[in-house]
Enzyme design. Structure first.
Site: not given
Ligand SMILES: Nc1c(NC[C@H](O)[C@H](O)[C@H](O)CO)[nH]c(=O)[nH]c1=O
Ligand SMILES: CC(=O)[C@@H](O)COP(=O)(O)O
Length: 171
Positions: A63, A65, A89-90, A95, A97, A122
């Protein structure tokens, strides 16, 4: 009226969107859910008369990117694509993140559509659990990919109506 109070737009006639070119860009994270969103978006484009050969499909890592992917697609010199449907899907982990990925994705996609003047849907689920993601990517009503594609087409309709109004005023 759907459970969320969303009133669906008027369906188009057979030709309203026959000349529209739409780029789908989907992430590789949570790919089973994202591919279900992709199917929903394709179902909408078909329902709304976008020709199959006017639909592009692209992949982005995650997401985070998606904004650069959308910008790359819409800033091409040819102006080939009329809109982008961004799908992902995030899913919250352990954490912070999640907040950064989801937040920057949303902000970035908004920046791209405002900078280019072309709609960027979106279609990125931002959920706390995988079950919540599955609930929003099923067949039929409630598929967020379908809703996202529909929003992009409706914004193309709005732009055309606005331009027609402006041209009418200019006459
Ligand atoms: N944890 C999820 C991610 N993480 C990866 C980031 O989007 C990105 O690709 C990485 O940080 C490298 O720049 N992405 C999702 O789409 N969904 C997630 O649950
Ligand atoms: C949305 C994310 O980046 C997540 O899935 C990463 O999991 P974590 O926060 O346990 O490293």
């Amino acid at each position: 009226m759907s459970k969320t109070g969303y009133a669906a737009p008027a369906k188009p006639d057979a030709v309203e969107f026959s000349d529209v070119r739409i780029a789908l860009v989907a992430t590789r994270w949570n790919v089973e859910v994202v591919d279900a969103l992709l199917a929903g978006a394709r179902a909408c484009l078909k329902d709304w008369g976008v020709p199959a050969d006017s639909i592009g499909e692209f992949r982005a890592p995650g997401a985070y990117e998606l904004p650069l992917a959308a910008a790359t697609l819409l800033r091409s010199e040819t102006g080939y694509w009329d809109g982008v449907v961004a799908l992902g899907a995030v899913i919250r982990g352990d954490t912070p993140h999640f907040d950064f990925v989801a937040g920057e994705c949303a902000r970035g996609l908004m920046d791209v559509q405002l900078a280019t003047g072309k709609p960027v849907g979106f279609g990125v689920l931002t959920v706390n659990t995988p079950a919540q993601a599955v609930e929003r990517a099923g067949p039929g009503e409630g598929n967020k990919g379908y809703e996202c594609a529909q929003a992009v087409l409706e914004m193309i309709r709005l732009a055309r109506e606005a331009n027609a109004g402006a041209e009418g005023d200019a006459e």
